[in-house]
Design an enzyme around this catalytic site. Structure first.
Site, short mmCIF file in Angstrom:
data_model
loop_
_atom_site.label_atom_id
_atom_site.label_comp_id
_atom_site.label_asym_id
_atom_site.label_seq_id
_atom_site.Cartn_x
_atom_site.Cartn_y
_atom_site.Cartn_z
N HIS A 135 0.87 -0.79 0.01
CA HIS A 135 -0.43 -0.26 -0.52
C HIS A 135 0.59 1.03 -0.13
CE1 HIS A 135 0.36 -1.44 3.85
NE2 HIS A 135 0.49 -0.01 4.79
N HIS A 158 0.72 5.20 0.73
CA HIS A 158 0.44 6.09 1.64
C HIS A 158 0.15 7.85 0.51
CE1 HIS A 158 -0.01 3.89 5.60
NE2 HIS A 158 1.04 3.19 5.14
#
Ligand SMILES: [Zn+2]
Length: 134
Positions: free
Chosen positions: A98, A100
């Site tokens: 992921h 951010h």
């Protein structure tokens, strides 16, 4: 292995989605460092960015400007930071790649790690504002 992000993709867990395409989804972090903190993930499960082929890495990062601009507009942020952690020692909490996007605000200072716990209603309203700006 159980993965919270794969559970979100399977519809087993709720998320405040701000963007979705064939291979990616972006949603608000439930414990944001700052208001509008968003995670962009590939739909395919990879633990680390080094497990992905470089084309797929290119594709996910090519989405960042579009989503970041929408966050700035939707959340009224002044700036943003990007972070992408790989492995526990790097503070990767969920073992699914992921990126951010962490909005920053002129009037709030620059604390890096402090997390907040907004209500689902607050997140939902904010997600809608960001979605409208994409
Ligand atoms: Zn996963």
């Amino acid at each position: 292995m159980a993965c919270i992000f794969c559970d979100i993709l399977d519809g087993k867990l709720d998320a405040h989605v701000v963007y979705e395409d064939k291979d990616h989804i972006a949603f608000l972090d439930k414990y944001p460092i700052d208001e509008g903190h968003t995670l962009v993930i590939p739909k395919k499960h990879y633990e680390r960015i080094t497990d992905m082929d470089s084309d797929d890495v290119g594709k996910i990062f090519s989405l960042i400007p579009k989503i970041a601009k929408a966050i700035l507009l939707g959340a009224g942020a002044d700036a943003f930071s990007l972070a992408q952690n790989n492995g526990k020692a790097a503070k990767q909490i969920i073992p699914h790649v992921h990126v951010h996007i962490i909005p920053r605000y002129n009037n709030k200072g620059t604390e890096w790690t402090k997390r907040q716990i907004p209500s689902s209603d607050e997140l939902s309203k904010l997600a809608q504002k960001i979605k409208n700006a994409i």
